[in-house]
Design an enzyme around this catalytic site. Structure first.
Site, PDB file in Angstrom:
ATOM      1  N   HIS A 180      67.761  45.843  37.597  1.00  0.00           N
ATOM      2  CA  HIS A 180      67.990  47.215  37.140  1.00  0.00           C
ATOM      3  C   HIS A 180      69.473  47.427  36.821  1.00  0.00           C
ATOM      4  O   HIS A 180      70.343  46.921  37.535  1.00  0.00           O
ATOM      5  CB  HIS A 180      67.566  48.217  38.212  1.00  0.00           C
ATOM      6  CG  HIS A 180      66.127  48.107  38.616  1.00  0.00           C
ATOM      7  ND1 HIS A 180      65.699  47.224  39.585  1.00  0.00           N
ATOM      8  CD2 HIS A 180      65.028  48.776  38.188  1.00  0.00           C
ATOM      9  CE1 HIS A 180      64.385  47.347  39.733  1.00  0.00           C
ATOM     10  NE2 HIS A 180      63.955  48.269  38.895  1.00  0.00           N
ATOM     11  N   HIS A 181      69.738  48.197  35.805  1.00  0.00           N
ATOM     12  CA  HIS A 181      71.116  48.504  35.420  1.00  0.00           C
ATOM     13  C   HIS A 181      71.839  49.228  36.551  1.00  0.00           C
ATOM     14  O   HIS A 181      71.294  50.150  37.166  1.00  0.00           O
ATOM     15  CB  HIS A 181      71.114  49.386  34.164  1.00  0.00           C
ATOM     16  CG  HIS A 181      72.476  49.845  33.756  1.00  0.00           C
ATOM     17  ND1 HIS A 181      72.770  51.175  33.496  1.00  0.00           N
ATOM     18  CD2 HIS A 181      73.635  49.164  33.568  1.00  0.00           C
ATOM     19  CE1 HIS A 181      74.036  51.278  33.150  1.00  0.00           C
ATOM     20  NE2 HIS A 181      74.576  50.078  33.183  1.00  0.00           N
TER      21      HIS A 181
END
Length: 381
Positions: free
Chosen positions: A170-171
């Site tokens: 995930h960013h």
């Protein structure tokens, strides 16, 4: 100076509820695996402190900290719970939430101080890595953003430039947006494209603003990316970022949810990638930051089949130990196999018997190369 491992059983208390996918039992599993294998000893372990309100306020607003305290005592209205993101399925409030969250932040800051005061060159606190928290709102399983606090703490207390490397699927949005207009804290995130995955951010065009323009670097990769493509674009881009910005210290977030067995993402990494990622970061620290490297945990939601073995590689990389192969320690298997409701891994490396062949491999590799070329182009400007 030997690396140091920040841990205490109290860190296991960060728990939303019994059905929530964020389960800190993974931290104990990893610690037990390393101990049973003889790679972690009592004199390697440093007990963490608890972060102060002043330290939390390096990133989080005073009203948010007070809201977290109230929510943990069941004293926050439903309206304010919603306002501060403390009533969602991702981040529901729980008893003594502030104290338990401050303990995780304190563990990360303990690792920071160990490195920055030259007690060691490399320190690991797997309890942290909560990179989605915002100044005034909880998000994505994260209440307090220990990684952002640690970056700000290094900048303010020690006056050093930080490179934040995030390899979670995930960013790392909470960290990026905190420092989006800053040039003393460089954020680098390689992650699954936001077209398919929370939080939906992290495009290559997110590069920072004002003084921070160019100091945010994102490498979104395609769903079902495998080891070879990931490692190629990661190594090339990360070393270029280090060469370009010349940080004093590296702080890495080591989410392992890009593994093919993780239930929440769509990437296809195996143990091969997770053996190499931290060893590459360690080499980069030795080459460019005089060895200074602080590492934290992050995502990872298959706590039996994935997290303990993959997270162990971060500690082994710090100790400059080659990735082990073959059978896990018998004591570890005997302790946990019967408690596991899925196929329990008995070897350090993945068996790959359940790995699904990816039909779009060439197309995915080309897309990732295009993303890499885009980053290299503007880093060379």
């Amino acid at each position: 100076m030997k690396p140091l491992y920040v841990y205490d059983d109290a860190l296991l208390k960060y728990r939303f509820n019994d059905t929530h996918p964020f389960n800190q039992m993974r931290l104990k599993l990893t610690t037990d695996l390393l101990t049973d294998a003889g790679y972690l000893n009592a004199d390697d372990i440093v007990k963490p402190r608890i972060a102060t309100d002043e330290e939390l306020s390096l990133v989080h607003s005073e009203d948010y900290i007070n809201a977290v305290k109230a929510a943990g005592n069941n004293e926050l209205s439903s309206e304010d719970l919603a306002k501060y993101g403390l009533d969602s399925d991702d981040t529901p409030s729980f008893k003594n939430m502030h104290e338990k969250c401050a303990a995780l932040v304190g563990a990360t800051l303990t690792a920071v101080d160990l490195v920055m005061t030259n007690q060691t060159k490399k320190a690991l606190s797997l309890a942290g890595g909560l990179h989605h928290g915002f100044s005034g709102k909880a998000s994505g399983f994260c209440v307090y953003n220990d990684t952002a606090i640690a970056c700000e703490y290094i900048a303010q207390k020690y006056g050093k430039t930080v490179l934040y490397i995030d390899t979670d699927a995930h960013h790392g949005d909470g960290v990026q947006w905190t420092f989006y207009n800053r040039k003393d804290i460089v954020t680098y995130s390689i992650h699954e494209t936001g077209r398919y995955l929370f939080p939906g951010t992290g495009s290559a065009t997110e590069r920072g603003t004002e003084d921070g323009f160019g100091f945010a670097v994102n490498l979104p990769i395609d769903a079902f990316t495998e080891d070879e493509s990931f490692l190629d674009v990661f190594k090339t881009s990360a070393e270029k970022v280090i060469q370009t910005f010349k940080p004093d210290v590296i702080l890495s977030q080591n989410g392992v949810d890009a593994h093919y067995r993780d239930p929440m993402t769509h990437l296809s990494l195996t143990s091969k990638a997770y053996e190499e990622i931290p060893r590459f970061v360690s080499r980069m620290a030795d080459k460019y930051t005089d060895g200074s490297w602080i590492a934290v945990g992050g995502g990872g939601y298959n706590i039996w089949q994935v997290v303990p073995r993959m997270w162990s590689q971060v500690w082994l990389a710090m100790k400059d130990i080659d990735a082990p192969s073959g059978r896990l320690p018998d004591h570890f298997i005997e302790t946990y196999k019967e408690k596991c409701q899925v196929d329990f891994p008995v070897n350090w490396e993945d068996s790959l018997h359940d790995f699904t062949d990816i039909p779009r491999r060439e197309e995915i590799t080309e897309k990732n190369q295009t993303a890499l070329d885009r980053i290299l182009m503007y880093l060379n400007q």
